[in-house]
Write a protein that holds these residues in place. Structure first.
Motif, PDB file in Angstrom:
ATOM      1  N   GLU A  42       0.819  -1.215   0.000  1.00 21.62           N
ATOM      2  CA  GLU A  42       0.000   0.000   0.000  1.00 21.62           C
ATOM      3  C   GLU A  42       0.856   1.270   0.000  1.00 21.62           C
ATOM      4  O   GLU A  42       0.330   2.370   0.208  1.00 21.62           O
ATOM      5  CB  GLU A  42      -0.925  -0.010   1.205  1.00 21.62           C
ATOM      6  CG  GLU A  42      -1.872  -1.190   1.230  1.00 21.62           C
ATOM      7  CD  GLU A  42      -2.597  -1.329   2.553  1.00 21.62           C
ATOM      8  OE1 GLU A  42      -2.619  -0.363   3.336  1.00 21.62           O
ATOM      9  OE2 GLU A  42      -3.137  -2.418   2.797  1.00 21.62           O
ATOM     10  N   GLN A  43       2.133   1.127  -0.232  1.00 24.52           N
ATOM     11  CA  GLN A  43       3.036   2.281  -0.234  1.00 24.52           C
ATOM     12  C   GLN A  43       2.502   3.379  -1.158  1.00 24.52           C
ATOM     13  O   GLN A  43       2.015   3.108  -2.252  1.00 24.52           O
ATOM     14  CB  GLN A  43       4.428   1.859  -0.695  1.00 24.52           C
ATOM     15  CG  GLN A  43       5.403   3.014  -0.761  1.00 24.52           C
ATOM     16  CD  GLN A  43       6.695   2.645  -1.474  1.00 24.52           C
ATOM     17  OE1 GLN A  43       6.788   1.635  -2.155  1.00 24.52           O
ATOM     18  NE2 GLN A  43       7.695   3.482  -1.318  1.00 24.52           N
ATOM     19  N   ASP A  44       2.612   4.614  -0.711  1.00 23.20           N
ATOM     20  CA  ASP A  44       2.160   5.779  -1.475  1.00 23.20           C
ATOM     21  C   ASP A  44       3.326   6.751  -1.601  1.00 23.20           C
ATOM     22  O   ASP A  44       3.677   7.448  -0.644  1.00 23.20           O
ATOM     23  CB  ASP A  44       0.984   6.427  -0.748  1.00 23.20           C
ATOM     24  CG  ASP A  44       0.382   7.594  -1.501  1.00 23.20           C
ATOM     25  OD1 ASP A  44       0.934   8.006  -2.550  1.00 23.20           O
ATOM     26  OD2 ASP A  44      -0.642   8.114  -1.027  1.00 23.20           O
ATOM     27  N   LEU A  45       3.952   6.813  -2.781  1.00 24.57           N
ATOM     28  CA  LEU A  45       5.125   7.660  -2.993  1.00 24.57           C
ATOM     29  C   LEU A  45       4.816   9.148  -2.819  1.00 24.57           C
ATOM     30  O   LEU A  45       5.700   9.935  -2.494  1.00 24.57           O
ATOM     31  CB  LEU A  45       5.721   7.407  -4.381  1.00 24.57           C
ATOM     32  CG  LEU A  45       6.341   6.032  -4.594  1.00 24.57           C
ATOM     33  CD1 LEU A  45       6.751   5.848  -6.046  1.00 24.57           C
ATOM     34  CD2 LEU A  45       7.524   5.825  -3.672  1.00 24.57           C
ATOM     35  N   GLU A  46       3.570   9.520  -3.013  1.00 25.96           N
ATOM     36  CA  GLU A  46       3.186  10.927  -2.850  1.00 25.96           C
ATOM     37  C   GLU A  46       3.371  11.389  -1.408  1.00 25.96           C
ATOM     38  O   GLU A  46       3.673  12.555  -1.152  1.00 25.96           O
ATOM     39  CB  GLU A  46       1.742  11.131  -3.299  1.00 25.96           C
ATOM     40  CG  GLU A  46       1.350  12.592  -3.370  1.00 25.96           C
ATOM     41  CD  GLU A  46      -0.039  12.792  -3.948  1.00 25.96           C
ATOM     42  OE1 GLU A  46      -0.670  13.789  -3.555  1.00 25.96           O
ATOM     43  OE2 GLU A  46      -0.479  11.973  -4.771  1.00 25.96           O
TER      44      GLU A  46
END
Length: 119
Positions: A42-46
């Protein structure tokens, strides 16, 4: 033997936002290549982009305006341990005009080895 006690240091530690994957979202500038736990997908680079923007444009200027610290990058350092070291390495290289030195303790590039090597 003379000792100079006129040197000062101001350190800042920022609490984790409390997300399920904690510092992964805040400190990981690249997509995870080695996922240790299912919820890491679920990683979110934003989140990392926003965290970096806030650090550079809000937190550091806030400290520099309110405390007797240097305002030049030559005397502004970033350091971290483990995932924080990977993030410090990223910041020091991606934003060289913001930091005079980088301290890395037990870096963990194994989370994104290809991206880290390319970087």
């Amino acid at each position: 033997m003379a000792t100079n006690f006129d040197k000062h240091i101001c350190g800042i530690a920022i609490s984790n936002a409390g997300s399920d994957i904690g510092r992964i979202n805040e400190y990981m500038p690249w997509k995870l290549e080695a996922i240790a736990e299912k919820h890491w997908e679920e990683q979110d680079l934003e989140v990392c982009e926003n965290y970096t923007y806030d650090l550079l444009h809000t937190v550091i200027p806030y400290i520099q305006e309110r405390f007797p610290v240097s305002k030049d990058c030559e005397h502004t350092y970033i350091m971290g341990s483990s995932l924080g070291a990977l993030y410090a390495c990223y910041l020091g290289n991606a934003y060289p005009d913001s930091f005079g030195a980088v301290g890395l303790f037990s870096n963990c590039p194994f989370l994104a080895p290809i991206s880290f090597q390319n970087f």
